[in-house]
Enzyme design. Structure first.
Site, PDB file in Angstrom:
ATOM      1  CE  LYS A 116      -1.765   2.877   2.853  1.00 15.57           C
ATOM      2  NZ  LYS A 116      -1.906   4.074   1.970  1.00 15.57           N
ATOM      3  N   GLY A 168       6.626   6.131   7.967  1.00 13.19           N
ATOM      4  CA  GLY A 168       5.688   7.240   7.981  1.00 13.19           C
ATOM      5  C   GLY A 168       5.772   8.022   9.272  1.00 13.19           C
ATOM      6  CB  SER A 169       3.393  10.368  10.798  1.00 10.72           C
ATOM      7  OG  SER A 169       2.242   9.567  11.043  1.00 10.72           O
ATOM      8  N   GLY A 190       2.740   5.319  13.110  1.00 10.47           N
ATOM      9  CA  GLY A 190       3.623   4.213  13.451  1.00 10.47           C
ATOM     10  C   GLY A 190       3.287   3.594  14.787  1.00 10.47           C
ATOM     11  CD  GLU A 234      13.655   2.804  10.053  1.00  8.85           C
ATOM     12  OE1 GLU A 234      13.860   3.921  10.585  1.00  8.85           O
ATOM     13  OE2 GLU A 234      14.331   1.800  10.317  1.00  8.85           O
ATOM     14  CB  CYS A 257      12.768  10.435   7.826  1.00  6.65           C
ATOM     15  SG  CYS A 257      13.549   9.120   6.875  1.00  6.65           S
ATOM     16  CD  GLN A 282       4.612  18.296   4.839  1.00  5.09           C
ATOM     17  OE1 GLN A 282       3.964  17.285   5.067  1.00  5.09           O
ATOM     18  NE2 GLN A 282       5.339  18.900   5.758  1.00  5.09           N
ATOM     19  CD  GLU A 324       9.873  14.226  10.898  1.00  6.27           C
ATOM     20  OE1 GLU A 324      10.824  13.801  10.221  1.00  6.27           O
ATOM     21  OE2 GLU A 324       8.928  13.506  11.288  1.00  6.27           O
TER      22      GLU A 324
END
Length: 480
Positions: free
Chosen positions: A172, A225-226, A230, A247, A281, A328, A382
């Protein structure tokens, strides 16, 4: 315009609706329409992968090598075309996009070789006449959930090892960048994979992603992802005993010491913080500078920023392309406003409604905050955009402490000509990856990738360390 479909059980399949993929460099430019899968179609993909696993898990290393090597070869042959597509849909500059495609090709070819090197051990037992064999076997059906910022490289470094070690896959991708994912799926499909071994389901995390987390037939989930998502992935997988690899975020520091080569330090900081529009990242969004070089470094950064060209990602000479989408961009601008409200001094950071040719897009000039303090939100959270803050410190010890003062631990960098400080920093930086006189963003494909603390969870990605996630260990005893 032909709709690009999902791949389920070896068949291209229409979705329940479509997603219109547009170009962030020129929002009038429609790249294509892509199928959006339903929850039911995601379940069909899991069923297909589950049915295909027994045969594929026993496929020969040569069969897996041939397919993965063929995928790598086609990606290389189409590097310019695929790079153009990537730059068009994600917004990173064309040279960066072509470089990412080349990396994806190298990953497939590396894991083609790994299929021929499964490894293992033969040991004597502590009991006489007994032999011990330690082997690795495929895990099962793997659910892969990838982000939008590296739309072909991150899928490659998850899909390639999953297939190389004999697993089947339900993939996905991020909904905002379906083009690169579909192109990769098409290449894999035509490379000769048996039906059901690899499945592409484009769609929402709340529908497609939820199936990968909940279905008992999914043996493992690899997610990038975020942090918030996560954590939900981890809770769902651990709750049912599935293997999980995460990650997530980073707030990576880059330390500049008084003895640093100023040109090297500025070049690394500009690359780390602003290239790929800061949407990495591994980007360095916190630059920690000792007081002896601080003023010269800041002046050099500001001068260098003035030379950076913000424009269409595919135009020659562009240094920084657009932000990926309107959401974003709004987040970046919100953090810029927060930094100003907190009292930091802003250099740059203006939003641009159009590029140099008048095309509407999501453009943002690089933003540099000076005179910041550690407790400011812009130094703690972040942002994931071309926004960098500078903190002044007295010396190395304070710089190291500040570098480690974060809930994240993905990458950490230092600019210094001192072997003493470089050696100490490599050992004491609380990060999974450490760079000396190099940008924190930019890693090799054949070595492990991952972090500590809130950045990563589970086994490392890439290189031979990928086997830790995509295989399970079996120990067999034989009486002679």
């Amino acid at each position: 315009m032909t709709m690009k479909q999902n791949l389920i059980g070896g068949q291209w399949t229409e979705g329940v609706r479509t997603y219109q993929n547009t170009n962030p460099s020129d929002t009038r430019d429609v790249i294509g329409d892509y199928a959006v899968a339903s929850r039911e179609q995601a379940l069909q993909a899991v069923a297909a992968a589950h049915a295909a696993f027994p045969a594929w898990s026993l496929s020969t290393p040569q069969q897996r090598f041939d397919i993965l090597d063929a995928v790598g070869n086609e990606i290389i042959a189409r590097k310019a075309e695929l790079g153009d597509l990537l730059a068009r849909e994600e917004g990173k500059t064309l040279p960066e996009a072509i470089g990412e495609v080349g990396r994806a090709a190298a990953i497939f070819k590396f894991f083609a070789g790994e299929a021929l090197r499964p490894g293992g051990e033969v040991l004597p037992s502590v009991r006489p006449g007994v032999g011990v064999e330690i082997t690795r076997e495929p895990l099962g059906v793997i659910g892969l959930i990838t982000p939008w910022n590296f739309p072909i490289a991150i899928p490659a470094w998850k899909i390639a090892p999953a297939l190389a070690y004999g697993n089947t896959v339900v993939f996905k991708p991020a909904e905002v960048v379906p083009g690169s994912a579909w192109a990769l799926a098409d290449i894999l499909h035509r490379a000769g994979l048996p039906a059901g071994v690899f499945n592409l389901v484009m769609g929402r995390g709340s529908e497609v992603g939820a199936v990968l987390l909940e279905d008992e037939r999914i043996a493992g989930v690899s997610f990038t992802g975020s942090v918030g998502t996560g954590q939900r992935v981890a809770a769902a997988c651990v709750g049912r005993g599935a293997k999980v690899q995460l990650e997530m975020g980073g707030k990576n520091p880059f330390v500049v010491l008084d003895d640093a080569d100023l040109n090297v330090a500025v070049g690394a900081a500009i690359n780390s913080g602003f290239f790929s529009t800061g949407q990495r990242c591994t980007a360095s969004s916190r630059v920690i500078v000792t007081e002896g070089i601080h003023d010269r470094f800041v002046a050099a950064m500001i001068e260098k920023m003035k030379t950076l060209k913000v424009d269409d990602a595919r135009k020659a000479g562009t240094d920084i392309g657009p932000v990926v989408d309107d959401r974003q961009l709004a987040q970046d601008l919100e953090y810029i406003a927060i930094g100003q409200k907190e009292g930091a001094k802003l250099h740059g950071g203006e939003a641009l409604a159009t590029n140099a040719d008048g095309a509407p897009g999501y453009y943002l000039r690089p933003a540099l905050f000076t005179e910041t303090t550690p407790e400011m939100r812009i130094n703690r959270e972040e942002i994931f955009g071309p926004v960098v803050s500078i903190q002044r410190v007295k010396g190395y010890d304070e710089a190291l402490a500040l570098a480690n003062d974060t809930p994240f631990g993905l990458a950490s960098g230092i600019a210094t000509t001192s072997l003493k400080y470089a050696t100490h920093f490599k050992r004491h930086a609380q990060a999974g990856m450490v760079m000396v006189n190099l940008p924190t963003a930019g890693v090799d494909y054949h070595v492990p990738f991952g972090g500590r603390k809130g950045s990563s969870y589970g086994p490392r990605e890439q290189g031979r360390y990928a086997a830790e996630f995509y295989t399970t260990v079996k120990t067999a005893y034989t009486q002679a």
